[in-house]
Write a protein that holds these residues in place. Structure first.
Motif, PDB file in Angstrom:
ATOM      1  N   TYR A  69     -41.128  27.463  -2.576  1.00 36.15           N
ATOM      2  CA  TYR A  69     -40.304  28.639  -2.009  1.00 36.15           C
ATOM      3  C   TYR A  69     -40.822  29.249  -0.586  1.00 36.15           C
ATOM      4  O   TYR A  69     -40.772  30.181  -0.040  1.00 36.15           O
ATOM      5  CB  TYR A  69     -40.054  29.764  -2.881  1.00 36.15           C
ATOM      6  N   ARG A  70     -41.505  28.057   0.022  1.00 41.77           N
ATOM      7  CA  ARG A  70     -42.332  28.538   1.384  1.00 41.77           C
ATOM      8  C   ARG A  70     -41.509  29.252   2.367  1.00 41.77           C
ATOM      9  O   ARG A  70     -41.766  30.135   2.581  1.00 41.77           O
ATOM     10  CB  ARG A  70     -43.079  27.325   1.908  1.00 41.77           C
ATOM     11  N   VAL A  71     -40.238  28.697   2.562  1.00 38.37           N
ATOM     12  CA  VAL A  71     -39.332  29.266   3.795  1.00 38.37           C
ATOM     13  C   VAL A  71     -39.112  30.776   3.436  1.00 38.37           C
ATOM     14  O   VAL A  71     -38.920  31.489   4.014  1.00 38.37           O
ATOM     15  CB  VAL A  71     -38.401  28.461   4.029  1.00 38.37           C
ATOM     16  N   LEU A  98     -39.468  34.938  12.332  1.00 42.27           N
ATOM     17  CA  LEU A  98     -38.098  34.371  12.198  1.00 42.27           C
ATOM     18  C   LEU A  98     -37.593  33.337  13.044  1.00 42.27           C
ATOM     19  O   LEU A  98     -36.907  32.386  12.626  1.00 42.27           O
ATOM     20  CB  LEU A  98     -37.297  35.513  12.242  1.00 42.27           C
ATOM     21  N   GLN A  99     -38.223  33.247  14.229  1.00 47.94           N
ATOM     22  CA  GLN A  99     -37.735  32.237  15.168  1.00 47.94           C
ATOM     23  C   GLN A  99     -38.316  30.758  14.686  1.00 47.94           C
ATOM     24  O   GLN A  99     -37.684  29.779  14.819  1.00 47.94           O
ATOM     25  CB  GLN A  99     -38.469  32.531  16.556  1.00 47.94           C
ATOM     26  N   ALA A 100     -39.450  31.005  13.953  1.00 49.57           N
ATOM     27  CA  ALA A 100     -40.088  29.650  13.348  1.00 49.57           C
ATOM     28  C   ALA A 100     -39.075  29.225  12.336  1.00 49.57           C
ATOM     29  O   ALA A 100     -39.073  27.860  12.395  1.00 49.57           O
ATOM     30  CB  ALA A 100     -41.426  29.938  13.068  1.00 49.57           C
ATOM     31  N   LEU A 101     -38.658  29.938  11.735  1.00 46.28           N
ATOM     32  CA  LEU A 101     -37.496  29.665  10.584  1.00 46.28           C
ATOM     33  C   LEU A 101     -36.283  29.046  11.266  1.00 46.28           C
ATOM     34  O   LEU A 101     -35.798  27.970  10.690  1.00 46.28           O
ATOM     35  CB  LEU A 101     -37.144  30.653   9.706  1.00 46.28           C
ATOM     36  N   LEU A 102     -36.074  29.499  12.309  1.00 45.05           N
ATOM     37  CA  LEU A 102     -34.785  28.685  13.076  1.00 45.05           C
ATOM     38  C   LEU A 102     -35.015  27.034  13.218  1.00 45.05           C
ATOM     39  O   LEU A 102     -33.987  26.412  13.100  1.00 45.05           O
ATOM     40  CB  LEU A 102     -34.455  29.407  14.117  1.00 45.05           C
ATOM     41  N   GLU A 115     -37.270  22.760   6.605  1.00 43.83           N
ATOM     42  CA  GLU A 115     -37.115  22.946   5.317  1.00 43.83           C
ATOM     43  C   GLU A 115     -36.027  24.347   5.014  1.00 43.83           C
ATOM     44  O   GLU A 115     -35.524  24.798   3.762  1.00 43.83           O
ATOM     45  CB  GLU A 115     -38.156  23.344   4.334  1.00 43.83           C
ATOM     46  N   ALA A 116     -35.697  24.931   5.986  1.00 48.56           N
ATOM     47  CA  ALA A 116     -34.955  26.199   6.035  1.00 48.56           C
ATOM     48  C   ALA A 116     -33.384  25.861   5.866  1.00 48.56           C
ATOM     49  O   ALA A 116     -33.010  24.943   6.528  1.00 48.56           O
ATOM     50  CB  ALA A 116     -35.063  27.101   7.208  1.00 48.56           C
TER      51      ALA A 116
END
Length: 212
Positions: free
Chosen positions: A156-158, A181-185, A189-190
């Motif tokens: 559940y890292r992301v 949040l930008q890194a998640l984009l 894995e997101a």
């Protein structure tokens, strides 16, 4: 072949047969025990599988019946009355925790700290605890809760990154939150849903989402 040779062969055959019968009488029980063990083991294995399947079905049916109760307090009481051990207990605690805020933290922390459970249960519980926190909890405390969740390769890292971004935002660190949040984009894995949430939050904060 002479009669003498034929007689010797017959005697030799009789001797070998007698020896074989003697061995069978002496050690034949071992073969019988082995056969019984194999057959019995197979039968026990089938019985065990059937029992486990029946128990799992009963557990699932009990949960479905409890979840079908409309009254929250009665639903929680029904869930708490379902018998379960190990991973089943973890599932029950997660369900109870997601249903009632007054018991959720204790139930979740019990799961998160139980080293006998698989990581995916423990991490999910820790993530849920972190998601429930408000401004009264410090950012360092949330980071500590999420530490195992944020390890590379964790299931559940992301989602943990998203929860930490929200905690940073609550703590007033807008820059760190937007950066996370930008890194998640651009994180492989997101999920699409997570990227949409991150995009919406970045826009709401006045930022410009980076191309994924």
């Amino acid at each position: 072949m002479s009669d003498t040779d034929s007689f010797i062969d017959e005697v030799s055959e009789e001797v070998r047969r007698d020896k074989l019968y003697t061995v069978m009488r002496r050690y034949g029980w071992i073969a019988a025990v082995a056969v019984v063990a194999v057959v019995g083991g197979a039968a026990y294995n089938e019985w065990r599988k059937a029992s486990e399947q029946s128990a799992a079905q009963a557990f699932g049916d009990a949960i479905l019946a409890a979840e079908g109760i409309e009254d929250p307090q009665e639903r929680i009481a029904a869930l708490q009355g379902v018998a379960g051990a190990g991973e089943q207990s973890a599932v029950l605690n997660l369900l109870v925790a997601s249903d009632a805020a007054d018991v959720s933290t204790d139930a979740l922390m019990k799961i998160a700290s139980d080293a006998s459970l698989p990581d995916h249960f423990r991490h999910l519980a820790a993530l849920r605890v972190a998601q429930m926190q408000d401004e009264a909890v410090s950012l360092d405390e949330v980071r500590s809760m999420l530490a195992p969740v944020l390890v590379a390769g964790a299931p559940y890292r992301v989602l943990g990154e998203e929860a930490l971004a929200l905690a940073e935002l609550r703590a007033g660190d807008k820059e760190a939150a937007v950066s996370r949040l930008q890194a998640l984009l651009v994180d492989d894995e997101a999920s699409g849903a997570l990227r949409r949430r991150a995009t919406q939050l970045i826009v709401a904060l006045g930022g410009t989402p980076e191309a994924s």
